[in-house]
Enzyme design. Structure first.
Site, mmCIF file in Angstrom:
data_model
loop_
_atom_site.group_PDB
_atom_site.id
_atom_site.type_symbol
_atom_site.label_atom_id
_atom_site.label_comp_id
_atom_site.label_asym_id
_atom_site.label_seq_id
_atom_site.Cartn_x
_atom_site.Cartn_y
_atom_site.Cartn_z
ATOM 1 N N LYS A 94 -23.281 -40.029 -14.406
ATOM 2 C CA LYS A 94 -24.409 -39.945 -13.466
ATOM 3 C C LYS A 94 -24.222 -40.807 -12.221
ATOM 4 O O LYS A 94 -24.718 -40.472 -11.151
ATOM 5 C CB LYS A 94 -25.708 -40.293 -14.183
ATOM 6 C CG LYS A 94 -26.115 -39.206 -15.156
ATOM 7 C CD LYS A 94 -27.568 -39.301 -15.545
ATOM 8 C CE LYS A 94 -28.016 -38.066 -16.299
ATOM 9 N NZ LYS A 94 -27.485 -38.015 -17.682
ATOM 10 N N GLU A 116 -36.758 -39.546 -10.959
ATOM 11 C CA GLU A 116 -37.489 -39.400 -12.209
ATOM 12 C C GLU A 116 -36.436 -39.434 -13.313
ATOM 13 O O GLU A 116 -35.256 -39.138 -13.077
ATOM 14 C CB GLU A 116 -38.305 -38.112 -12.221
ATOM 15 C CG GLU A 116 -37.703 -36.944 -12.919
ATOM 16 C CD GLU A 116 -36.511 -36.367 -12.182
ATOM 17 O OE1 GLU A 116 -35.501 -36.128 -12.862
ATOM 18 O OE2 GLU A 116 -36.549 -36.159 -10.970
ATOM 19 N N SER A 381 -18.736 -37.027 -21.234
ATOM 20 C CA SER A 381 -19.611 -37.416 -20.118
ATOM 21 C C SER A 381 -20.175 -38.823 -20.214
ATOM 22 O O SER A 381 -20.605 -39.384 -19.213
ATOM 23 C CB SER A 381 -20.754 -36.407 -19.996
ATOM 24 O OG SER A 381 -21.442 -36.275 -21.232
HETATM 25 C C1 LIG Z 1 -27.655 -37.101 -18.608
HETATM 26 C C2 LIG Z 1 -26.469 -36.862 -19.418
HETATM 27 C C3 LIG Z 1 -26.008 -35.557 -19.709
HETATM 28 C C4 LIG Z 1 -26.763 -34.318 -19.328
HETATM 29 O O1 LIG Z 1 -26.862 -34.073 -17.953
HETATM 30 P P1 LIG Z 1 -25.999 -32.965 -17.238
HETATM 31 O O2 LIG Z 1 -26.638 -32.855 -15.895
HETATM 32 O O3 LIG Z 1 -26.110 -31.704 -18.036
HETATM 33 O O4 LIG Z 1 -24.616 -33.452 -17.171
HETATM 34 C C5 LIG Z 1 -24.839 -35.410 -20.417
HETATM 35 N N1 LIG Z 1 -24.134 -36.474 -20.851
HETATM 36 C C6 LIG Z 1 -24.550 -37.736 -20.607
HETATM 37 C C7 LIG Z 1 -23.732 -38.862 -21.132
HETATM 38 C C8 LIG Z 1 -25.722 -37.981 -19.889
HETATM 39 O O5 LIG Z 1 -26.129 -39.237 -19.659
#
Ligand SMILES: *Cc1c(COP(=O)(O)O)cnc(C)c1O
Length: 406
Positions: A94, A116, A381
């Site tokens: 993010k 938000e 992610s």
């Molecule tokens: C917020 C988050 C997501 C989901 O958000 P996307 O916009 O679909 O990427 C996925 N993995 C992690 C680690 C997150 O913090």
């Protein structure tokens, strides 16, 4: 041909085919136009690019590594590589987006940032970027979520942000989104609203995609260095869809590479038990754009459930809806139980405790859905620290001595 078609989107009206657009109060249109024009101009401006690249390198720690998952590969009969967004500062992808947007807001002369957040991860990433630049930051969060995600509330406050508890409606993410929109409509001249995924009104879906594309651009080069060619499959979890869009972007339309988005299947297919917007929803308007959405017969947004707070969202970014219908990516799901299996597998086989969101992508792979010998790029992610308590509870292990909340 497909690749050219896709990178040309969205069109001038902010549409990906029939999806996307701007379903917002009139008062916000000038700010959205201004943001669209600014990004068009600045994304290739050497000074802006240089500033963003330096931050991504020196503050976030990019490029993130690509790790060959050797024991997992042996288990599955694939060659699996993990793109390590978990190693970024603040622990997930993010930050790539929030730094870019806060930098953009400064160029636009906006002195105040709002956001938000549901799980709190986007709020933390936004508060981090604001602290770095000394900008005031207000984060809207549903009351339910402030209780469930108390450590992230503390993080945001320690980073100097003001967390506003939203007590309207179901007191969760969608109510926080409404409050943030309302704030923005009344403060748009001095305020930038940092949207955290490839959702929201145009230009946010493409702006956030472009800022997250660094994941895919790095991974494509790293994968070619390792394997001498592109992967057979790229797999990512899909909440709003930003980490998936970021890693998919440079591969869209490439003939030999299958793109797979994994939604949260929760506890099953009944209404309220999952977050399968693309695989069980229908087109509708949420958060300012037209996309697949979980809604009842009257168009009311349905409740959702996922073991991972970051996937717990009833909508999805409009470009994914377009890619689904155009056959450019396929969308599948993994249940809470499969995500837990993915989480345990990465821990035990690779020494990596992932966030529960990307654990869905790993969980889906554990089912052996690809041909033997496939090469696979998985977007990891985020890291799992935030999810320890949830995982322990779900696995029925003794809780830590941190007080538990219902
Ligand atoms: C917020 C988050 C997501 C989901 O958000 P996307 O916009 O679909 O990427 C996925 N993995 C992690 C680690 C997150 O913090």
């Amino acid at each position: 041909m497909k690749a050219a078609e896709t990178t040309a989107l969205p069109d001038a009206r902010g549409r990906f085919g029939r999806f996307g657009g701007r379903y917002v109060p009139e008062v916000l249109i000038p700010a959205l136009d201004e943001l669209t024009a600014a990004w068009e101009e600045l994304q290739d401006e050497p000074a802006f690019r240089g500033e963003l690249e330096a931050l991504l390198r020196d503050f976030v720690g990019r490029p993130s590594p690509l790790t060959f998952a050797s024991r997992l590969s042996d288990r599955l009969g694939y060659r699996v590589y993990l793109k390590r967004e978990d190693l970024n500062h603040t622990g997930a992808h993010k930050i790539n987006n929030t730094l870019g947007q806060v930098l953009l807001a400064r160029r636009l002369g906006k002195g105040r940032i709002i956001a938000e957040t549901g799980a709190g991860m986007h709020g933390v990433a936004t508060a981090t970027a604001c602290a770095l630049f000394g900008l005031p930051c207000v984060v809207y969060m549903g009351e339910e979520d402030t209780v469930r995600q108390a450590p992230n509330v503390a993080r945001m406050q320690l980073l100097g942000a003001e967390v506003v508890t939203v007590t309207s409606g179901s007191r969760t993410l969608k109510d926080a989104m409404n409050e943030a929109m309302r704030d923005w409509a009344g403060s748009v001249r001095e305020t930038h609203y940092v949207i955290g995924s490839v959702a929201g009104p145009h230009p946010f879906p493409s702006l956030v995609r472009d800022l997250q594309r660094v994941i895919g651009d790095e991974a494509k080069v790293q994968f070619r260095d390792a394997e001498g060619r592109d992967p057979d499959a790229v797999v990512a979890c899909v909440g709003g869809g930003s980490n998936a869009m970021g890693i998919f972007a440079p591969f869209v339309g490439a003939p030999g590479t299958r793109l797979v988005g994994v939604e949260a299947g929760g506890r099953g297919d009944a209404d309220g038990e999952h977050c399968r917007s693309l695989t069980l929803g229908a087109p509708g308007v949420l958060h300012g754009s037209l996309s697949y959405l979980l809604q009842d017969g009257d168009g009311q947004v349905l409740a959702t459930h996922s073991i991972s707070a970051g996937l717990d969202y009833p909508g999805v970014g409009p470009e994914h809806s377009y890619m689904k219908e155009a056959g450019l990516a396929s969308y599948v799901s993994a249940t809470d139980a499969q995500a837990l299996e993915g989480f345990q597998a990465l821990g035990e086989l690779e020494g990596i405790l992932p966030a529960l969101e990307p654990a869905h992508a790993v969980g889906w792979l554990l089912g052996g859905p690809l041909p033997e010998g496939s090469t696979v790029l998985v977007n990891l992610s985020g890291r799992g620290d935030k999810d320890m308590e949830t995982v322990r509870r779900a696995l029925g292990e003794p809780p830590s001595d941190r007080p538990r909340r219902a």
